[in-house]
Design a protein around this motif. Structure first.
Motif, PDB file in Angstrom:
ATOM      1  N   VAL A 123      10.284   6.664  -7.900  1.00 36.98           N
ATOM      2  CA  VAL A 123       9.278   6.202  -6.940  1.00 36.98           C
ATOM      3  C   VAL A 123       9.415   6.977  -5.629  1.00 36.98           C
ATOM      4  O   VAL A 123      10.515   7.271  -5.179  1.00 36.98           O
ATOM      5  CB  VAL A 123       9.460   4.683  -6.693  1.00 36.98           C
ATOM      6  N   GLN A 124       8.270   7.297  -5.049  1.00 36.11           N
ATOM      7  CA  GLN A 124       8.196   7.887  -3.711  1.00 36.11           C
ATOM      8  C   GLN A 124       7.577   6.824  -2.817  1.00 36.11           C
ATOM      9  O   GLN A 124       6.561   6.242  -3.163  1.00 36.11           O
ATOM     10  CB  GLN A 124       7.301   9.125  -3.705  1.00 36.11           C
ATOM     11  N   LEU A 125       8.182   6.551  -1.682  1.00 32.53           N
ATOM     12  CA  LEU A 125       7.674   5.543  -0.762  1.00 32.53           C
ATOM     13  C   LEU A 125       7.234   6.220   0.531  1.00 32.53           C
ATOM     14  O   LEU A 125       7.991   6.993   1.117  1.00 32.53           O
ATOM     15  CB  LEU A 125       8.771   4.509  -0.456  1.00 32.53           C
ATOM     16  N   THR A 126       6.013   5.922   0.962  1.00 25.94           N
ATOM     17  CA  THR A 126       5.541   6.409   2.251  1.00 25.94           C
ATOM     18  C   THR A 126       5.854   5.344   3.295  1.00 25.94           C
ATOM     19  O   THR A 126       5.413   4.192   3.172  1.00 25.94           O
ATOM     20  CB  THR A 126       4.026   6.689   2.216  1.00 25.94           C
ATOM     21  N   ARG A 146       5.394   3.302   9.344  1.00 21.27           N
ATOM     22  CA  ARG A 146       5.256   3.716  10.752  1.00 21.27           C
ATOM     23  C   ARG A 146       5.184   5.228  10.928  1.00 21.27           C
ATOM     24  O   ARG A 146       4.444   5.725  11.775  1.00 21.27           O
ATOM     25  CB  ARG A 146       6.404   3.172  11.584  1.00 21.27           C
ATOM     26  N   THR A 147       5.986   5.956  10.172  1.00 18.33           N
ATOM     27  CA  THR A 147       6.047   7.403  10.366  1.00 18.33           C
ATOM     28  C   THR A 147       5.151   8.178   9.410  1.00 18.33           C
ATOM     29  O   THR A 147       4.805   9.318   9.680  1.00 18.33           O
ATOM     30  CB  THR A 147       7.485   7.921  10.176  1.00 18.33           C
ATOM     31  N   GLY A 148       4.821   7.578   8.270  1.00 18.82           N
ATOM     32  CA  GLY A 148       4.025   8.266   7.272  1.00 18.82           C
ATOM     33  C   GLY A 148       4.836   9.244   6.444  1.00 18.82           C
ATOM     34  O   GLY A 148       4.294   9.945   5.592  1.00 18.82           O
ATOM     35  N   LEU A 149       6.152   9.304   6.697  1.00 19.65           N
ATOM     36  CA  LEU A 149       7.011  10.206   5.936  1.00 19.65           C
ATOM     37  C   LEU A 149       7.294   9.631   4.553  1.00 19.65           C
ATOM     38  O   LEU A 149       7.369   8.418   4.371  1.00 19.65           O
ATOM     39  CB  LEU A 149       8.335  10.427   6.681  1.00 19.65           C
TER      40      LEU A 149
END
Length: 56
Positions: A24-27, A30-33
């Motif tokens: 899984v990739q999590l955005t 707050r930062t959008g990273l």
């Protein structure tokens, strides 16, 4: 942060995703990273330089 990480992994797995083969990739909200959660896979590569202690 741990709550966000676990929620993302659990939600993905409950939807049928295999986190071990497709991490899984999590955005971050707050930062959008993007954070790669592959480190929390049961099949991650063993770091032989680790203390093998519990992550805290």
């Amino acid at each position: 942060m741990v709550g966000l990480f676990l929620t993302a992994i659990i939600d993905a797995c409950e939807s049928g995703r295999d986190h071990d083969t497709e991490p899984v990739q999590l955005t971050l909200p707050r930062t959008g990273l993007a954070v790669d959660l592959a480190h929390y896979s049961r099949r991650r590569r063993i770091n032989r330089d680790s203390s093998f202690s519990v992550m805290g």
